[in-house]
Design a protein around this motif. Structure first.
Motif, PDB file in Angstrom:
ATOM      1  N   ALA A   1      -8.201  -5.544   5.549  1.00 36.62           N
ATOM      2  CA  ALA A   1      -7.676  -4.894   4.346  1.00 36.62           C
ATOM      3  C   ALA A   1      -6.457  -5.628   3.815  1.00 36.62           C
TER       4      ALA A   1
ATOM      5  N   GLU B   1       3.791   3.370  13.446  1.00 41.06           N
ATOM      6  CA  GLU B   1       2.974   2.159  13.318  1.00 41.06           C
ATOM      7  C   GLU B   1       3.827   0.892  13.354  1.00 41.06           C
TER       8      GLU B   1
ATOM      9  N   LEU C   1      -4.284  -2.070  12.429  1.00 37.94           N
ATOM     10  CA  LEU C   1      -3.438  -1.769  11.270  1.00 37.94           C
ATOM     11  C   LEU C   1      -3.911  -2.504  10.027  1.00 37.94           C
TER      12      LEU C   1
ATOM     13  N   ARG D   1      -0.645   0.354   2.730  1.00 33.73           N
ATOM     14  CA  ARG D   1       0.063   0.839   3.913  1.00 33.73           C
ATOM     15  C   ARG D   1       0.486  -0.329   4.801  1.00 33.73           C
ATOM     16  N   ALA D   2      -0.414  -1.287   4.992  1.00 31.69           N
ATOM     17  CA  ALA D   2      -0.085  -2.444   5.826  1.00 31.69           C
ATOM     18  C   ALA D   2       1.019  -3.291   5.181  1.00 31.69           C
TER      19      ALA D   2
ATOM     20  N   TYR E   1       2.584   7.518   1.977  1.00 30.53           N
ATOM     21  CA  TYR E   1       2.038   6.451   2.813  1.00 30.53           C
ATOM     22  C   TYR E   1       0.635   6.821   3.300  1.00 30.53           C
ATOM     23  N   ASP E   2       0.463   8.037   3.756  1.00 29.09           N
ATOM     24  CA  ASP E   2      -0.833   8.461   4.281  1.00 29.09           C
ATOM     25  C   ASP E   2      -1.907   8.496   3.200  1.00 29.09           C
TER      26      ASP E   2
ATOM     27  N   PRO F   1      -4.017   3.516  -0.189  1.00 28.25           N
ATOM     28  CA  PRO F   1      -5.048   2.668   0.416  1.00 28.25           C
ATOM     29  C   PRO F   1      -4.476   1.869   1.581  1.00 28.25           C
ATOM     30  N   LYS F   2      -5.342   1.492   2.485  1.00 32.53           N
ATOM     31  CA  LYS F   2      -4.870   0.868   3.724  1.00 32.53           C
ATOM     32  C   LYS F   2      -4.154  -0.462   3.465  1.00 32.53           C
ATOM     33  N   ARG F   3      -4.591  -1.218   2.475  1.00 40.01           N
ATOM     34  CA  ARG F   3      -3.933  -2.504   2.202  1.00 40.01           C
ATOM     35  C   ARG F   3      -2.481  -2.305   1.789  1.00 40.01           C
TER      36      ARG F   3
ATOM     37  N   THR G   1     -10.175  -3.253   7.716  1.00 37.14           N
ATOM     38  CA  THR G   1     -10.657  -2.366   6.660  1.00 37.14           C
ATOM     39  C   THR G   1     -11.211  -1.090   7.279  1.00 37.14           C
ATOM     40  N   GLU G   2     -11.153  -0.038   6.499  1.00 38.43           N
ATOM     41  CA  GLU G   2     -11.712   1.228   6.941  1.00 38.43           C
ATOM     42  C   GLU G   2     -13.197   1.264   6.626  1.00 38.43           C
TER      43      GLU G   2
END
Length: 254
Positions: free
Chosen positions: A209, A54, A186, A19-20, A11-12, A15-17, A189-190
């Motif tokens: 994201a 989260e 959460l 993870r969400a 998970y870490d 990419p953030k999309r 975008t980063e």
């Protein structure tokens, strides 16, 4: 197991999309289990919540969305003065026609229409406006069709609904707004680095994201919107013609 360290490490590193999206799917699974078990879930979920804290932020954001859809002073959405949606109906003796034979399909539509009006009053003005747009843009489920999530009009609808909900939360000030911004983080975008190809080409950076489109539609369109593997649809008449999102906006303003 979902709560195992390898899953957390994956998970870490994702990419953030992704993870969400994973958090939204995991939350819906827990919610479904709770609904099927009378509000109870297995003890293993406590470990999942500890592994993915989260999820708590996502649950807080969902609570804000439900509150936005709720009429001030109502104990719960989807009810009218303590009645469930299925309790809102017109008695048989009040049916028009004076004993004349009535088409069962027309009578069903008439009763459903009266019930829908009562149910809609349990939602806030903001939610009612968006529910009218959902009916206009999404295809009717009885027609046997569903709009895919890649449908351009569905994407426009979900993006506008998300902005209408998220932008005011990010613009407010105070302790509650700070908590809301942490929840919205959460999905933001980063920061992009120098190695980002799109950044070097000068394109405008995306603000979000991932947009939790399914959760938005299912909460705002509770009792109205359904989702399957084929896509999303609304409880509308099969003969109803879909409207483009731009046309649906003007229709709801009238």
């Amino acid at each position: 197991a979902v709560s195992s360290p390898p899953v957390r490490r994956s998970y870490d590193c994702a990419p953030k999309r992704y993870r969400a999206q994973f958090l939204c799917a995991l939350s819906r699974v827990a919610q479904l289990e709770g609904q099927r078990s009378g509000g109870c879930v297995r003890e293993a979920w406590s470990a999942v919540w500890e592994t993915f804290p989260e999820l708590t932020l996502w649950q807080e954001l969902l609570a804000l969305l439900r509150k936005r859809c709720q009429v001030h002073g109502r104990a719960a959405r989807g009810t009218v003065d303590g009645l469930r949606p299925e309790d809102c109906y017109i008695p048989e003796e009040e049916a028009p026609g004076g004993g004349e034979e009535i088409d069962p399909r027309q009578e069903k539509r008439r009763k459903n229409g009266a019930r829908d009006e009562d149910v809609e009053r349990a939602f806030s003005q903001w939610a009612r406006r968006w529910r009218r747009m959902l009916r206009a843009v999404l295809p009717g489920g009885e027609a046997g069709t569903a709009a895919s999530w890649s449908d351009p009009e569905v994407r426009k609808l979900c993006a506008a609904l998300w902005r209408d909900f998220a932008d005011p939360l990010g613009a407010e000030t105070g302790a509650s707004s700070a908590a809301a911004r942490r929840c919205l983080a959460l999905f933001r975008t980063e920061a992009r680095g120098a190695a980002d190809v799109a950044a070097r080409r000068g394109s405008a950076p995306a603000e979000w994201a991932f947009v939790p489109a399914a959760d938005l539609l299912l909460i705002v369109g509770e009792g109205l919107v359904g989702s399957t593997l084929e896509g999303v649809f609304a409880d509308a008449l099969p003969s109803q013609k879909r409207l483009p999102f731009a046309s649906a906006i003007f229709q709801t303003m009238m």
